[in-house]
Design a protein around this motif. Structure first.
Motif, mmCIF file in Angstrom:
data_model
loop_
_atom_site.group_PDB
_atom_site.id
_atom_site.type_symbol
_atom_site.label_atom_id
_atom_site.label_comp_id
_atom_site.label_asym_id
_atom_site.label_seq_id
_atom_site.Cartn_x
_atom_site.Cartn_y
_atom_site.Cartn_z
ATOM 1 N N MET A 248 -19.398 32.030 -8.337
ATOM 2 C CA MET A 248 -18.498 31.926 -7.184
ATOM 3 C C MET A 248 -19.219 32.334 -5.908
ATOM 4 S SD MET A 248 -14.799 33.372 -8.481
ATOM 5 C CE MET A 248 -15.456 34.917 -9.125
ATOM 6 N N THR A 249 -18.885 31.680 -4.814
ATOM 7 C CA THR A 249 -19.403 32.065 -3.508
ATOM 8 C C THR A 249 -18.263 32.592 -2.664
ATOM 9 O OG1 THR A 249 -19.002 29.922 -2.460
ATOM 10 C CG2 THR A 249 -21.082 30.174 -3.666
ATOM 11 N N VAL A 250 -18.615 33.216 -1.536
ATOM 12 C CA VAL A 250 -17.576 33.708 -0.634
ATOM 13 C C VAL A 250 -16.683 32.577 -0.180
ATOM 14 C CG1 VAL A 250 -17.158 34.747 1.617
ATOM 15 C CG2 VAL A 250 -18.903 35.702 0.119
ATOM 16 N N ASN A 251 -17.287 31.418 0.100
ATOM 17 C CA ASN A 251 -16.484 30.267 0.535
ATOM 18 C C ASN A 251 -15.534 29.811 -0.555
ATOM 19 O OD1 ASN A 251 -17.589 30.129 3.098
ATOM 20 N ND2 ASN A 251 -19.221 28.715 2.500
ATOM 21 N N ASP A 252 -16.010 29.797 -1.801
ATOM 22 C CA ASP A 252 -15.140 29.426 -2.925
ATOM 23 C C ASP A 252 -13.923 30.339 -2.987
ATOM 24 O OD1 ASP A 252 -16.867 27.412 -3.760
ATOM 25 O OD2 ASP A 252 -17.964 28.749 -5.107
ATOM 26 N N LEU A 253 -14.155 31.620 -2.777
ATOM 27 C CA LEU A 253 -13.097 32.610 -2.907
ATOM 28 C C LEU A 253 -12.104 32.542 -1.764
ATOM 29 C CD1 LEU A 253 -15.291 35.568 -4.124
ATOM 30 C CD2 LEU A 253 -13.417 34.566 -5.405
ATOM 31 N N THR A 254 -12.592 32.355 -0.556
ATOM 32 C CA THR A 254 -11.709 32.410 0.598
ATOM 33 C C THR A 254 -11.035 31.080 0.898
ATOM 34 O OG1 THR A 254 -13.598 31.996 2.061
ATOM 35 C CG2 THR A 254 -13.012 34.300 1.640
ATOM 36 N N SER A 255 -11.487 29.995 0.277
ATOM 37 C CA SER A 255 -10.907 28.689 0.584
ATOM 38 C C SER A 255 -10.066 28.150 -0.572
ATOM 39 C CB SER A 255 -12.020 27.686 0.913
ATOM 40 O OG SER A 255 -12.862 27.508 -0.216
ATOM 41 N N SER A 256 -9.794 28.969 -1.566
ATOM 42 C CA SER A 256 -9.018 28.513 -2.716
ATOM 43 C C SER A 256 -8.034 29.601 -3.122
ATOM 44 C CB SER A 256 -9.954 28.175 -3.883
ATOM 45 O OG SER A 256 -10.500 29.372 -4.404
ATOM 46 N N ASP A 257 -7.414 29.366 -4.283
ATOM 47 C CA ASP A 257 -6.456 30.354 -4.780
ATOM 48 C C ASP A 257 -7.112 31.376 -5.691
ATOM 49 O OD1 ASP A 257 -4.958 28.546 -7.611
ATOM 50 O OD2 ASP A 257 -7.041 28.805 -6.980
ATOM 51 N N VAL A 258 -8.438 31.381 -5.745
ATOM 52 C CA VAL A 258 -9.135 32.317 -6.628
ATOM 53 C C VAL A 258 -8.828 33.760 -6.246
ATOM 54 C CG1 VAL A 258 -11.385 33.083 -7.466
ATOM 55 C CG2 VAL A 258 -10.965 30.655 -7.104
ATOM 56 N N MET A 259 -8.851 34.057 -4.940
ATOM 57 C CA MET A 259 -8.573 35.415 -4.498
ATOM 58 C C MET A 259 -7.166 35.842 -4.886
ATOM 59 S SD MET A 259 -10.118 37.926 -2.909
ATOM 60 C CE MET A 259 -11.326 37.299 -1.758
ATOM 61 N N ALA A 260 -6.214 34.910 -4.778
ATOM 62 C CA ALA A 260 -4.833 35.226 -5.131
ATOM 63 C C ALA A 260 -4.696 35.510 -6.624
ATOM 64 C CB ALA A 260 -3.909 34.077 -4.729
ATOM 65 N N LYS A 261 -5.525 34.896 -7.432
ATOM 66 C CA LYS A 261 -5.486 35.157 -8.867
ATOM 67 C C LYS A 261 -5.996 36.562 -9.171
ATOM 68 C CE LYS A 261 -6.039 30.423 -10.614
ATOM 69 N NZ LYS A 261 -6.921 29.528 -11.417
ATOM 70 N N TRP A 262 -7.112 36.922 -8.568
ATOM 71 C CA TRP A 262 -7.724 38.215 -8.844
ATOM 72 C C TRP A 262 -6.961 39.368 -8.206
ATOM 73 C CZ3 TRP A 262 -11.494 39.491 -12.192
ATOM 74 C CH2 TRP A 262 -12.323 38.475 -12.698
ATOM 75 N N LEU A 263 -6.402 39.141 -7.028
ATOM 76 C CA LEU A 263 -5.688 40.190 -6.294
ATOM 77 C C LEU A 263 -4.273 39.699 -5.986
ATOM 78 C CD1 LEU A 263 -8.567 41.120 -3.794
ATOM 79 C CD2 LEU A 263 -7.979 42.302 -5.932
ATOM 80 N N PRO A 264 -3.417 39.604 -7.005
ATOM 81 C CA PRO A 264 -2.112 38.950 -6.845
ATOM 82 C C PRO A 264 -1.154 39.663 -5.897
ATOM 83 C CG PRO A 264 -2.230 40.054 -8.962
ATOM 84 C CD PRO A 264 -3.607 40.089 -8.387
ATOM 85 N N PHE A 265 -1.342 40.949 -5.644
ATOM 86 C CA PHE A 265 -0.440 41.700 -4.766
ATOM 87 C C PHE A 265 -1.124 42.089 -3.463
ATOM 88 C CE2 PHE A 265 0.601 43.036 -9.250
ATOM 89 C CZ PHE A 265 1.615 42.113 -9.424
ATOM 90 N N ARG A 266 -2.117 41.322 -3.091
ATOM 91 C CA ARG A 266 -2.932 41.621 -1.909
ATOM 92 C C ARG A 266 -2.104 41.676 -0.633
ATOM 93 N NH1 ARG A 266 -6.118 38.515 1.632
ATOM 94 N NH2 ARG A 266 -8.050 39.540 2.295
ATOM 95 N N GLY A 267 -1.077 40.845 -0.543
ATOM 96 C CA GLY A 267 -0.265 40.803 0.671
ATOM 97 C C GLY A 267 0.880 41.789 0.679
ATOM 98 N N GLN A 268 0.928 42.692 -0.301
ATOM 99 C CA GLN A 268 2.052 43.610 -0.425
ATOM 100 C C GLN A 268 1.647 45.076 -0.317
ATOM 101 O OE1 GLN A 268 4.194 42.580 -4.055
ATOM 102 N NE2 GLN A 268 3.644 40.437 -3.807
ATOM 103 N N THR A 269 0.478 45.351 0.263
ATOM 104 C CA THR A 269 -0.019 46.719 0.301
ATOM 105 C C THR A 269 0.779 47.598 1.251
ATOM 106 O OG1 THR A 269 -1.613 46.320 2.090
ATOM 107 C CG2 THR A 269 -2.347 45.879 -0.178
ATOM 108 N N GLY A 270 1.357 47.019 2.290
ATOM 109 C CA GLY A 270 2.082 47.802 3.283
ATOM 110 C C GLY A 270 1.170 48.630 4.150
ATOM 111 N N ALA A 271 -0.142 48.397 4.057
ATOM 112 C CA ALA A 271 -1.117 49.183 4.808
ATOM 113 C C ALA A 271 -1.715 48.364 5.933
ATOM 114 C CB ALA A 271 -2.223 49.678 3.874
ATOM 115 N N ASP A 272 -2.264 49.052 6.905
ATOM 116 C CA ASP A 272 -2.972 48.413 8.010
ATOM 117 C C ASP A 272 -4.162 47.624 7.457
ATOM 118 O OD1 ASP A 272 -5.319 48.619 10.158
ATOM 119 O OD2 ASP A 272 -3.393 48.709 11.225
ATOM 120 N N PRO A 273 -4.510 46.470 8.050
ATOM 121 C CA PRO A 273 -5.638 45.674 7.547
ATOM 122 C C PRO A 273 -6.959 46.437 7.508
ATOM 123 C CG PRO A 273 -4.311 44.376 9.055
ATOM 124 C CD PRO A 273 -3.779 45.777 9.128
ATOM 125 N N SER A 274 -7.072 47.476 8.314
ATOM 126 C CA SER A 274 -8.312 48.251 8.331
ATOM 127 C C SER A 274 -8.278 49.435 7.371
ATOM 128 C CB SER A 274 -8.583 48.772 9.747
ATOM 129 O OG SER A 274 -7.548 49.652 10.165
#
Length: 262
Positions: free
Chosen positions: A1-27
């Motif tokens: 996998m490359t960074v482009n593969d990960l950021t341009s597909s649903d691969v990241m969503a598979k590995w980190l399924p709750f990524r958008g639910q952290t409730g934390a600041d992006p930093s």
């Protein structure tokens, strides 16, 4: 996998399924949480929004939950290589210099350790901390007794029942067992075929959280984690069995928060 593969597909969503639910600041510091053998990202989902200033990111290996139809890994090296791709790609999506840490339970502890060594080999950023529970030190991790990968179905069920952490209704349902046992046995194969290789200690603080009544972890072999860091080592024993860190989550969160504040 490359960074482009990960950021341009649903691969990241598979590995980190709750990524958008952290409730934390992006930093906020990213805490990547690696589950036990047969475990899923959902084991850590309830930790989200419980650690001030920390984005809890449960990791989902293939072969379970939303990735049930994908073949699970059976060896450490390809698992760690793909995980390093995911973590580095995820960090690249955030602000430059974003801090991160790893939490691994049981098999996840060994995977997290090897993940940090793989990131180091690639010249990636050092983690702020490594948290481990339910595991002896990597160089002492030879499995005793019969291999889980060679057990019969009733033997695996009996082992899981003694270990705790799996609801009895799951163990009693043949249909559910058909879904969960392949990942359980594949994950134990990762652990049972793992061969520790000598490398310099990590320049990362390590906190180990063993449980006094853990049937699979010899408490005397947990202290060895100290040999794998050139930084600070902390040991926080828990009362209870293999899943004590989840059953006493408030205490676990306290130790994590205190360590990261340093």
């Amino acid at each position: 996998m490359t960074v482009n593969d990960l950021t341009s597909s649903d691969v990241m969503a598979k590995w980190l399924p709750f990524r958008g639910q952290t409730g934390a600041d992006p930093s906020a510091l990213a805490l990547y949480c690696l589950p036990h053998a047969g475990g899923a990202a959902s084991a850590f989902r309830v930790w989200q929004r419980k650690l001030p200033g920390v984005a809890v990111l449960p990791v989902q290996p293939p072969g379970r939950d939303n990735r049930l139809r994908e073949a699970p890994y059976e060896h450490m090296e390809p698992l760690v290589a793909d995980l390093a791709d995911v973590v580095l790609a995820d960090l690249a999506l955030g602000p430059e210099g974003r801090r991160y840490a790893i939490y691994g339970h049981s098999l996840g502890a060994l995977v997290g350790f090897e993940l940090l060594r793989e990131i180091r080999r690639r010249g990636g950023p050092e983690a702020a901390h490594l948290f481990v529970s339910g595991s002896v030190a990597p160089h002492l991790s030879l499995e005793a007794g019969p291999f889980v990968r060679d057990m019969t179905r009733p033997e695996v069920v009996d082992m899981l029942r003694k270990l705790g952490g799996t609801p009895e209704w799951l163990l009693a349902d043949p249909g559910v067992l058909d879904m969960i046992l392949p990942a359980v046995q594949a994950d134990f194969t990762v652990k049972e075929t793992y061969e520790y290789q000598e490398e310099p200690p990590l320049d990362v603080p390590i906190t180990a959280m063993p449980a006094a009544q853990d049937p699979r972890v010899d408490r005397s072999l947990v202290d060895g984690w100290e040999e794998h860091t050139s930084r600070r080592f902390a040991l926080h024993p828990f009362a209870g069995g293999h899943f004590a860190v989840f059953e006493q989550a408030a205490l676990t969160h306290k130790y994590i928060t205190e360590a990261l504040r340093r």
